[in-house]
Enzyme design. Structure first.
Site, PDB file in Angstrom:
ATOM      1  N   GLU A  20       0.856  -1.197   0.000  1.00 25.84           N
ATOM      2  CA  GLU A  20       0.000   0.000   0.000  1.00 25.84           C
ATOM      3  C   GLU A  20       0.882   1.234   0.000  1.00 25.84           C
ATOM      4  O   GLU A  20       1.879   1.288   0.699  1.00 25.84           O
ATOM      5  CB  GLU A  20      -0.865  -0.017   1.273  1.00 25.84           C
ATOM      6  N   HIS A  96      -8.523   3.217  -2.580  1.00 25.39           N
ATOM      7  CA  HIS A  96      -9.379   3.125  -1.399  1.00 25.39           C
ATOM      8  C   HIS A  96     -10.479   4.154  -1.581  1.00 25.39           C
ATOM      9  O   HIS A  96     -10.205   5.309  -1.914  1.00 25.39           O
ATOM     10  CB  HIS A  96      -8.569   3.397  -0.136  1.00 25.39           C
ATOM     11  N   ARG A 126     -15.213   2.879   5.391  1.00 27.10           N
ATOM     12  CA  ARG A 126     -15.928   4.022   5.946  1.00 27.10           C
ATOM     13  C   ARG A 126     -15.024   5.253   5.947  1.00 27.10           C
ATOM     14  O   ARG A 126     -15.459   6.354   5.691  1.00 27.10           O
ATOM     15  CB  ARG A 126     -16.357   3.719   7.387  1.00 27.10           C
ATOM     16  N   GLY A 127     -13.746   5.041   6.245  1.00 23.84           N
ATOM     17  CA  GLY A 127     -12.802   6.163   6.314  1.00 23.84           C
ATOM     18  C   GLY A 127     -12.588   6.623   7.738  1.00 23.84           C
ATOM     19  O   GLY A 127     -13.423   6.387   8.621  1.00 23.84           O
ATOM     20  N   TYR A 181     -10.294  -6.400  11.050  1.00 27.46           N
ATOM     21  CA  TYR A 181      -9.499  -5.998  12.217  1.00 27.46           C
ATOM     22  C   TYR A 181      -9.279  -7.184  13.163  1.00 27.46           C
ATOM     23  O   TYR A 181     -10.114  -7.441  14.041  1.00 27.46           O
ATOM     24  CB  TYR A 181     -10.206  -4.849  12.960  1.00 27.46           C
ATOM     25  N   LYS A 201     -20.510  -7.113   5.574  1.00 29.96           N
ATOM     26  CA  LYS A 201     -19.823  -6.508   4.414  1.00 29.96           C
ATOM     27  C   LYS A 201     -19.566  -7.570   3.345  1.00 29.96           C
ATOM     28  O   LYS A 201     -19.702  -7.307   2.150  1.00 29.96           O
ATOM     29  CB  LYS A 201     -18.497  -5.861   4.854  1.00 29.96           C
TER      30      LYS A 201
HETATM   31  P1  FAD Z   1     -17.001  -0.108   8.843  1.00 27.87           P
HETATM   32  O1  FAD Z   1     -16.906  -1.488   8.342  1.00 27.87           O
HETATM   33  O2  FAD Z   1     -18.123   0.749   8.365  1.00 27.87           O
HETATM   34  O3  FAD Z   1     -17.036  -0.188  10.435  1.00 27.87           O
HETATM   35  C1  FAD Z   1     -16.851   0.974  11.239  1.00 27.87           C
HETATM   36  C2  FAD Z   1     -17.303   0.697  12.670  1.00 27.87           C
HETATM   37  O4  FAD Z   1     -18.715   0.662  12.713  1.00 27.87           O
HETATM   38  C3  FAD Z   1     -16.841  -0.646  13.230  1.00 27.87           C
HETATM   39  O5  FAD Z   1     -16.610  -0.474  14.596  1.00 27.87           O
HETATM   40  C4  FAD Z   1     -18.024  -1.567  12.988  1.00 27.87           C
HETATM   41  O6  FAD Z   1     -18.063  -2.608  13.946  1.00 27.87           O
HETATM   42  C5  FAD Z   1     -19.197  -0.606  13.126  1.00 27.87           C
HETATM   43  N1  FAD Z   1     -20.313  -0.913  12.226  1.00 27.87           N
HETATM   44  C6  FAD Z   1     -20.232  -1.308  10.952  1.00 27.87           C
HETATM   45  N2  FAD Z   1     -21.459  -1.411  10.387  1.00 27.87           N
HETATM   46  C7  FAD Z   1     -22.339  -1.042  11.353  1.00 27.87           C
HETATM   47  C8  FAD Z   1     -23.744  -0.911  11.409  1.00 27.87           C
HETATM   48  N3  FAD Z   1     -24.503  -1.203  10.352  1.00 27.87           N
HETATM   49  N4  FAD Z   1     -24.323  -0.503  12.575  1.00 27.87           N
HETATM   50  C9  FAD Z   1     -23.560  -0.215  13.654  1.00 27.87           C
HETATM   51  N5  FAD Z   1     -22.204  -0.315  13.665  1.00 27.87           N
HETATM   52  C10 FAD Z   1     -21.604  -0.717  12.531  1.00 27.87           C
HETATM   53  N6  FAD Z   1      -8.993   5.159   6.198  1.00 27.87           N
HETATM   54  C11 FAD Z   1      -8.956   6.197   5.338  1.00 27.87           C
HETATM   55  O7  FAD Z   1      -9.467   7.271   5.655  1.00 27.87           O
HETATM   56  N7  FAD Z   1      -8.350   6.062   4.111  1.00 27.87           N
HETATM   57  C12 FAD Z   1      -7.795   4.895   3.693  1.00 27.87           C
HETATM   58  O8  FAD Z   1      -7.268   4.807   2.596  1.00 27.87           O
HETATM   59  C13 FAD Z   1      -7.835   3.767   4.571  1.00 27.87           C
HETATM   60  N8  FAD Z   1      -7.329   2.561   4.212  1.00 27.87           N
HETATM   61  C14 FAD Z   1      -7.472   1.483   5.048  1.00 27.87           C
HETATM   62  C15 FAD Z   1      -7.016   0.217   4.628  1.00 27.87           C
HETATM   63  C16 FAD Z   1      -7.152  -0.897   5.465  1.00 27.87           C
HETATM   64  C17 FAD Z   1      -6.675  -2.239   4.984  1.00 27.87           C
HETATM   65  C18 FAD Z   1      -7.726  -0.751   6.758  1.00 27.87           C
HETATM   66  C19 FAD Z   1      -7.836  -1.933   7.674  1.00 27.87           C
HETATM   67  C20 FAD Z   1      -8.167   0.495   7.184  1.00 27.87           C
HETATM   68  C21 FAD Z   1      -8.059   1.611   6.341  1.00 27.87           C
HETATM   69  N9  FAD Z   1      -8.520   2.884   6.715  1.00 27.87           N
HETATM   70  C22 FAD Z   1      -8.458   3.951   5.858  1.00 27.87           C
HETATM   71  C23 FAD Z   1      -9.057   3.100   8.071  1.00 27.87           C
HETATM   72  C24 FAD Z   1     -10.581   2.907   8.132  1.00 27.87           C
HETATM   73  O9  FAD Z   1     -11.234   3.829   7.297  1.00 27.87           O
HETATM   74  C25 FAD Z   1     -10.994   3.095   9.588  1.00 27.87           C
HETATM   75  O10 FAD Z   1     -10.518   2.027  10.372  1.00 27.87           O
HETATM   76  C26 FAD Z   1     -12.477   3.344   9.821  1.00 27.87           C
HETATM   77  O11 FAD Z   1     -12.629   3.815  11.149  1.00 27.87           O
HETATM   78  C27 FAD Z   1     -13.349   2.103   9.678  1.00 27.87           C
HETATM   79  O12 FAD Z   1     -13.481   1.744   8.350  1.00 27.87           O
HETATM   80  P2  FAD Z   1     -14.260   0.387   7.934  1.00 27.87           P
HETATM   81  O13 FAD Z   1     -14.389   0.408   6.477  1.00 27.87           O
HETATM   82  O14 FAD Z   1     -13.629  -0.764   8.584  1.00 27.87           O
HETATM   83  O15 FAD Z   1     -15.677   0.720   8.602  1.00 27.87           O
END
Ligand code: FAD
Length: 319
Positions: A20, A96, A126-127, A181, A201
């Site tokens: 990455e 991303h 989600r970001g 995670y 997801k």
């Molecule tokens: P989600 O899957 O939406 O989850 C977010 C939180 O909400 C989790 O705690 C989950 O348990 C909870 N949740 C999910 N769905 C629901 C629901 N329906 N109701 C209630 N709770 C729910 N960030 C950036 O800004 N830019 C990047 O390029 C970037 N790259 C990344 C690459 C990787 C491989 C990883 C692991 C992370 C990356 N991140 C990046 C960080 C990421 O955006 C953050 O960790 C963010 O806080 C969560 O993203 P997610 O897509 O896992 O969220």
């Protein structure tokens, strides 16, 4: 060009190498980025991920006193960089795509851009929250969770755009990756909740998982087992990062909500200089990589942060 899951299938169980990168800081040249990628190309990565960085608020002191709030994006260019990487290195680039800061309309437009550029892979996230805010806020008219973004991408893959009155809609064909995670997302109440939403997801269209970095393989192996037990069948790609400075012992746990094993902490704390710290980080990450490869992981994915040196030393031992 191919989808990530096609690359994995084609490898027939052989572990692939990928990494990455971050877009350069605004004002920096893309050559800097290319110089960080080029030394890793000998290990034949089938794909390179490019992170997305949302806007930040900065505060400037006004000449007459008081503060002025400004919005800035320090690392723009994710989509353009993906196209430039594909053009220059002939590998797939995975942008991303985040919910934060995007309305659904803006997401649709970004996906149209990607489709036109021949980019068929996206990591749906989600970001992060805006740096100066301690929590994530959904953009009005945008998505609150990665799962909602996945639904929008899947809709476009089925030719369903936001404007239902469009007469001609070309279906896109994106392969969707999602984040996982092994040590739990910091907002999830517990691991069960974490896994429940990860499964959601995947059920909605996530075709592979890339994990947050970890420094102990056990939580990763436990995570993979728990995912399998829940019926998550997609490839789970481990994310790895060699520690390169003492500061990272406190920065990484704070930013990524992870644990660093005491053996690694002790070794780094007693290192005599920066060079020794880097060497310890490389050796630790190489040890993790070898064990993961022996266990048959589909891909070893490195968070290179645009610096190729440490990752190159690890990859040279494995690929
Ligand atoms: P989600 O899957 O939406 O989850 C977010 C939180 O909400 C989790 O705690 C989950 O348990 C909870 N949740 C999910 N769905 C629901 C629901 N329906 N109701 C209630 N709770 C729910 N960030 C950036 O800004 N830019 C990047 O390029 C970037 N790259 C990344 C690459 C990787 C491989 C990883 C692991 C992370 C990356 N991140 C990046 C960080 C990421 O955006 C953050 O960790 C963010 O806080 C969560 O993203 P997610 O897509 O896992 O969220």
């Amino acid at each position: 060009m191919a989808k990530i899951i096609e690359h994995i299938a084609k490898a027939k169980g052989k572990t692939l190498f990928s990494f990455e990168i971050l877009p350069p800081l605004k004002g920096e040249s893309i050559d800097l980025l290319f110089n960080g990628i080029a030394p890793l190309m000998e290990f034949k990565p089938p794909f390179i991920d490019v992170t997305y960085h949302r806007e930040e608020f900065i505060y400037k002191t006004r000449p007459e006193g008081g503060l002025e709030k400004r919005i800035t994006r320090k690392r723009p260019g994710t989509v353009g960089i993906c196209a430039a990487i594909m053009n220059r290195f002939h590998v797939d680039a995975v942008p991303h795509l985040i919910c934060g800061g995007f309305t659904k309309e803006e997401t649709e437009n970004a996906l149209i851009d990607l489709d036109f550029l021949g980019i068929d892979n996206v990591l749906a996230l989600r970001g992060d929250h805006i740096k100066s805010e301690g929590f994530f806020t959904q953009e009005p008219g945008g998505h609150a969770y990665a799962s909602e973004l996945i639904v929008q991408i899947k809709d476009m893959n089925a030719g369903k755009y936001l404007d239902e009155e469009l007469r001609t809609t070309t279906p896109t064909d994106f392969c969707i990756g999602v984040a996982g995670y092994p040590e739990k997302h910091f907002e999830a109440a517990n691991m069960e909740t974490e896994l429940k939403f990860t499964k959601l997801k995947c059920d909605l269209g996530g075709e592979y998982i890339v994990t947050q970095m970890f420094f102990d393989n056990k939580p990763y192996f436990d995570y993979v087992k728990r995912c399998k037990d829940l019926g998550i069948e997609v490839p789970i790609i481990p994310g790895l990062k060699p520690i390169t400075s003492k500061k990272q012992l406190t920065v990484l746990p704070r930013i990524f909500a992870l644990d660093i094993p005491q053996d690694l902490v002790s070794a780094i704390e007693s290192a005599k200089d920066d060079k020794a710290v880097k060497q310890i980080g490389i050796e630790w990450c190489a040890m993790q990589s070898k064990e993961l490869m022996a266990a048959g992981v589909p891909v070893l994915h490195y968070y290179s942060m645009g610096k190729s040196d440490a990752v190159k030393q690890i990859a040279a031992q494995l690929f």
